[in-house]
Design a protein around this motif. Structure first.
Motif, short mmCIF file in Angstrom:
data_model
loop_
_atom_site.label_atom_id
_atom_site.label_comp_id
_atom_site.label_asym_id
_atom_site.label_seq_id
_atom_site.Cartn_x
_atom_site.Cartn_y
_atom_site.Cartn_z
N ALA A 1 10.40 -2.11 0.15
CA ALA A 1 9.80 -2.05 1.48
C ALA A 1 8.61 -1.09 1.55
O ALA A 1 7.90 -1.06 2.56
CB ALA A 1 10.86 -1.64 2.51
N LEU A 2 8.37 -0.34 0.50
CA LEU A 2 7.26 0.61 0.50
C LEU A 2 5.92 -0.11 0.38
O LEU A 2 5.79 -1.07 -0.37
CB LEU A 2 7.42 1.61 -0.64
N SER A 3 4.94 0.39 1.10
CA SER A 3 3.59 -0.16 1.02
C SER A 3 2.92 0.30 -0.27
O SER A 3 3.38 1.24 -0.93
CB SER A 3 2.77 0.29 2.22
N SER A 4 1.80 -0.31 -0.60
CA SER A 4 1.06 0.12 -1.79
C SER A 4 0.58 1.56 -1.63
O SER A 4 0.56 2.32 -2.59
CB SER A 4 -0.10 -0.82 -2.09
N GLN A 5 0.27 1.97 -0.40
CA GLN A 5 -0.13 3.35 -0.16
C GLN A 5 1.04 4.29 -0.38
O GLN A 5 0.86 5.39 -0.94
CB GLN A 5 -0.66 3.52 1.29
N ASP A 6 2.24 3.88 0.06
CA ASP A 6 3.43 4.70 -0.18
C ASP A 6 3.69 4.86 -1.67
O ASP A 6 4.01 5.96 -2.14
CB ASP A 6 4.68 4.08 0.48
N LEU A 7 3.59 3.76 -2.41
CA LEU A 7 3.80 3.82 -3.85
C LEU A 7 2.82 4.78 -4.50
O LEU A 7 3.21 5.62 -5.32
CB LEU A 7 3.67 2.43 -4.48
#
Length: 95
Positions: A30-36
């Motif tokens: 569920a994490l966004s690419s920014q979160d990753l």
């Protein structure tokens, strides 16, 4: 501990009332690419060990239950003892 990972876990725990469970990979996916990127990861799988560690810490504080094959793992079962998929849920009455 990552505040992003912790807040995502809290979200899943809040929205899956006991006895419903979730797979920790749902949190990572569920994490966004920014979160990753913020977590220093290129893909969600890289975060699974950290998510499991956070869940074990939460279990040790009496906040969650960790299950494998539908059975709650006892307190004597450590993170290194478990191979394969797990599920987690908030302990009944622990909101």
């Amino acid at each position: 501990m990552s505040s992003t990972l912790q807040s995502r876990l809290e979200h899943f725990l809040t929205h899956r009332a006991h006895p419903k469970t979730f797979c920790p990979s749902e949190v990572a996916r569920a994490l966004s690419s920014q979160d990753l990127t913020a977590e220093g990861a290129k893909e969600w799988r890289e975060l699974m060990p950290r998510i499991r560690q956070i869940l074990w810490e939460m279990r040790d504080r009496g906040e969650v239950e960790i299950l494998q094959r539908g059975e709650v793992l006892g307190d004597h079962v450590g993170i290194d003892d478990v191979k394969g998929p797990i599920r987690a849920r908030r302990i009944s009455g622990h909101e």
